[in-house]
Design a protein around this motif. Structure first.
Motif, PDB file in Angstrom:
ATOM      1  N   PHE A  68      44.639  42.700  29.520  1.00 28.55           N
ATOM      2  CA  PHE A  68      45.153  45.040  30.198  1.00 28.55           C
ATOM      3  C   PHE A  68      44.255  45.434  30.767  1.00 28.55           C
ATOM      4  N   GLU A  69      43.277  45.187  29.288  1.00 25.95           N
ATOM      5  CA  GLU A  69      42.461  46.306  29.017  1.00 25.95           C
ATOM      6  C   GLU A  69      40.959  46.263  30.297  1.00 25.95           C
ATOM      7  N   SER A  70      40.070  44.990  30.523  1.00 25.72           N
ATOM      8  CA  SER A  70      39.119  44.438  31.201  1.00 25.72           C
ATOM      9  C   SER A  70      39.494  43.545  32.236  1.00 25.72           C
ATOM     10  N   SER A  71      40.378  43.596  33.100  1.00 26.56           N
ATOM     11  CA  SER A  71      41.183  43.982  34.541  1.00 26.56           C
ATOM     12  C   SER A  71      40.574  44.834  35.322  1.00 26.56           C
TER      13      SER A  71
ATOM     14  N   VAL B 291      42.727  44.715  37.904  1.00 22.90           N
ATOM     15  CA  VAL B 291      43.899  44.661  39.162  1.00 22.90           C
ATOM     16  C   VAL B 291      44.523  43.330  37.783  1.00 22.90           C
ATOM     17  N   VAL B 292      45.350  43.629  37.861  1.00 22.02           N
ATOM     18  CA  VAL B 292      46.580  42.399  37.664  1.00 22.02           C
ATOM     19  C   VAL B 292      48.017  43.030  38.116  1.00 22.02           C
ATOM     20  N   VAL B 293      48.338  41.443  38.940  1.00 25.83           N
ATOM     21  CA  VAL B 293      49.382  41.566  40.111  1.00 25.83           C
ATOM     22  C   VAL B 293      49.764  40.716  39.058  1.00 25.83           C
ATOM     23  N   VAL B 294      51.631  41.267  39.246  1.00 29.58           N
ATOM     24  CA  VAL B 294      53.162  40.512  38.521  1.00 29.58           C
ATOM     25  C   VAL B 294      53.344  39.870  40.008  1.00 29.58           C
ATOM     26  N   ALA B 295      53.815  38.656  38.991  1.00 28.99           N
ATOM     27  CA  ALA B 295      54.553  38.417  40.670  1.00 28.99           C
ATOM     28  C   ALA B 295      56.003  37.088  39.630  1.00 28.99           C
ATOM     29  N   HIS B 296      56.650  36.738  40.688  1.00 29.90           N
ATOM     30  CA  HIS B 296      58.253  36.073  40.515  1.00 29.90           C
ATOM     31  C   HIS B 296      57.076  34.377  40.481  1.00 29.90           C
ATOM     32  N   TYR B 297      57.555  33.596  40.074  1.00 28.61           N
ATOM     33  CA  TYR B 297      57.472  32.453  40.647  1.00 28.61           C
ATOM     34  C   TYR B 297      58.390  31.108  40.366  1.00 28.61           C
TER      35      TYR B 297
ATOM     36  N   LEU C  97      51.024  36.185  35.407  1.00 29.46           N
ATOM     37  CA  LEU C  97      50.550  37.384  36.219  1.00 29.46           C
ATOM     38  C   LEU C  97      49.269  37.020  36.565  1.00 29.46           C
ATOM     39  N   THR C  98      47.676  37.398  38.024  1.00 29.09           N
ATOM     40  CA  THR C  98      47.173  37.267  38.143  1.00 29.09           C
ATOM     41  C   THR C  98      46.516  38.425  38.146  1.00 29.09           C
ATOM     42  N   TYR C  99      45.358  38.388  37.424  1.00 29.78           N
ATOM     43  CA  TYR C  99      43.990  38.901  36.968  1.00 29.78           C
ATOM     44  C   TYR C  99      42.923  39.216  37.495  1.00 29.78           C
ATOM     45  N   SER C 100      41.956  40.010  37.268  1.00 26.22           N
ATOM     46  CA  SER C 100      40.328  39.506  37.682  1.00 26.22           C
ATOM     47  C   SER C 100      39.510  40.923  37.823  1.00 26.22           C
TER      48      SER C 100
ATOM     49  N   ASP D  26      37.183  41.841  40.076  1.00 23.67           N
ATOM     50  CA  ASP D  26      37.000  42.602  40.715  1.00 23.67           C
ATOM     51  C   ASP D  26      38.884  43.956  40.791  1.00 23.67           C
ATOM     52  N   PRO D  27      38.720  44.753  41.728  1.00 26.11           N
ATOM     53  CA  PRO D  27      39.343  45.287  41.340  1.00 26.11           C
ATOM     54  C   PRO D  27      40.708  45.262  42.744  1.00 26.11           C
ATOM     55  N   VAL D  28      39.407  43.502  43.735  1.00 24.87           N
ATOM     56  CA  VAL D  28      40.631  43.222  45.033  1.00 24.87           C
ATOM     57  C   VAL D  28      41.025  41.896  44.356  1.00 24.87           C
ATOM     58  N   ALA D  29      40.148  40.952  44.163  1.00 22.59           N
ATOM     59  CA  ALA D  29      40.160  39.710  44.375  1.00 22.59           C
ATOM     60  C   ALA D  29      41.839  39.356  43.610  1.00 22.59           C
ATOM     61  N   ALA D  30      42.068  39.236  42.606  1.00 20.66           N
ATOM     62  CA  ALA D  30      43.620  38.994  42.423  1.00 20.66           C
ATOM     63  C   ALA D  30      44.557  39.420  43.406  1.00 20.66           C
ATOM     64  N   ALA D  31      44.325  40.627  43.867  1.00 21.27           N
ATOM     65  CA  ALA D  31      45.334  41.310  45.100  1.00 21.27           C
ATOM     66  C   ALA D  31      45.357  39.863  45.795  1.00 21.27           C
ATOM     67  N   LYS D  32      44.025  39.827  46.836  1.00 20.89           N
ATOM     68  CA  LYS D  32      43.537  39.405  47.656  1.00 20.89           C
ATOM     69  C   LYS D  32      44.179  37.499  46.906  1.00 20.89           C
ATOM     70  N   VAL D  33      44.004  37.502  46.100  1.00 29.31           N
ATOM     71  CA  VAL D  33      44.847  35.343  46.023  1.00 29.31           C
ATOM     72  C   VAL D  33      46.294  35.578  46.363  1.00 29.31           C
ATOM     73  N   ALA D  34      46.388  36.867  45.659  1.00 24.92           N
ATOM     74  CA  ALA D  34      48.239  36.957  44.965  1.00 24.92           C
ATOM     75  C   ALA D  34      48.574  36.748  46.372  1.00 24.92           C
ATOM     76  N   GLU D  35      47.583  38.105  47.285  1.00 24.35           N
ATOM     77  CA  GLU D  35      49.150  38.212  49.131  1.00 24.35           C
ATOM     78  C   GLU D  35      48.868  36.735  49.778  1.00 24.35           C
ATOM     79  N   GLY D  36      47.288  36.105  49.862  1.00 25.20           N
ATOM     80  CA  GLY D  36      47.290  35.286  50.737  1.00 25.20           C
ATOM     81  C   GLY D  36      47.931  33.783  50.088  1.00 25.20           C
ATOM     82  N   PHE D  37      48.374  33.419  48.869  1.00 21.51           N
ATOM     83  CA  PHE D  37      49.549  32.726  48.218  1.00 21.51           C
ATOM     84  C   PHE D  37      50.694  33.080  48.572  1.00 21.51           C
ATOM     85  N   ALA D  38      51.041  34.509  48.491  1.00 24.52           N
ATOM     86  CA  ALA D  38      52.301  34.976  49.116  1.00 24.52           C
ATOM     87  C   ALA D  38      53.185  34.211  50.501  1.00 24.52           C
ATOM     88  N   LYS D  39      51.727  34.347  51.290  1.00 28.33           N
ATOM     89  CA  LYS D  39      51.732  34.213  52.365  1.00 28.33           C
ATOM     90  C   LYS D  39      52.116  32.707  52.511  1.00 28.33           C
TER      91      LYS D  39
END
Length: 172
Positions: free
Chosen positions: A17-20, A22-28, A80-83, A85-98
């Motif tokens: 949580f400190e070093s990332s 971006v952190v994306v939370v999702a139901h799986y 939790l998907t995190y990285s 890079d402030p954008v990378a994890a969000a891009k991965v999560a969005e792509g996977f959700a699609k």
């Protein structure tokens, strides 16, 4: 899991949580092992990671952190998907959700700012760190190539004029 293991997990989550960036939370719920492995592989490709943790331990790890406001998202089966890079994890999560309707993005955090579902989508549309660096380099390189072209252009114009004069002189 005994107390020592729980303390170790809380410490690891706290560092995440400190070093990332971006952190994306999702139901799986309903994802197969192969689908989770696909998500992990996608995250690894961009320098991110995926972590499944007990919500109670994640909430404890969030206490006192800038992104503590995302604790409300930690209900049910969350991943939790995190990285960094402030954008990378969000891009991965969005792509996977699609690609996978069972993966439902709830929100997340970017630094101290909590993100809702729309916020994660907006972050995923931003250029990544590598894309920004490439854009900056091209902006820096463009004036240099223009200058080189401008310096070289008069010489090629003079050469063209001289060859025309020589051709006319030979023809006469």
């Amino acid at each position: 899991m005994d107390r020592a293991q729980k303390e170790k997990v809380v410490e690891e989550l706290g560092q995440i949580f400190e070093s990332s960036g971006v952190v994306v939370v999702a139901h799986y719920a309903g994802l197969t092992v192969a689908e989770m492995q696909d998500l992990r592989a996608r995250a690894r490709e961009v320098g991110g990671s995926v972590r499944v943790a007990k919500n109670r331990l994640a909430k404890i790890a969030l206490e006192g952190k800038p992104c503590a406001s995302m604790a409300d998202l930690l209900t049910g089966m969350t991943v939790l998907t995190y990285s960094e890079d402030p954008v990378a994890a969000a891009k991965v999560a969005e792509g996977f959700a699609k690609d996978n309707k069972k993966f439902e993005i709830l929100g997340g955090a970017m630094g101290g700012a909590a993100l809702d579902r729309a916020g994660v989508e907006a972050v995923s549309k931003m250029p990544s760190r590598e894309e920004l660096i490439a854009q900056i380099v091209s902006c820096i390189g463009a004036p240099a190539s223009n200058i080189a072209g401008a310096i070289g252009a008069p010489a090629s114009n003079i050469a063209g004029i001289l060859s025309t004069i020589i051709e006319k002189a030979e023809a006469a």
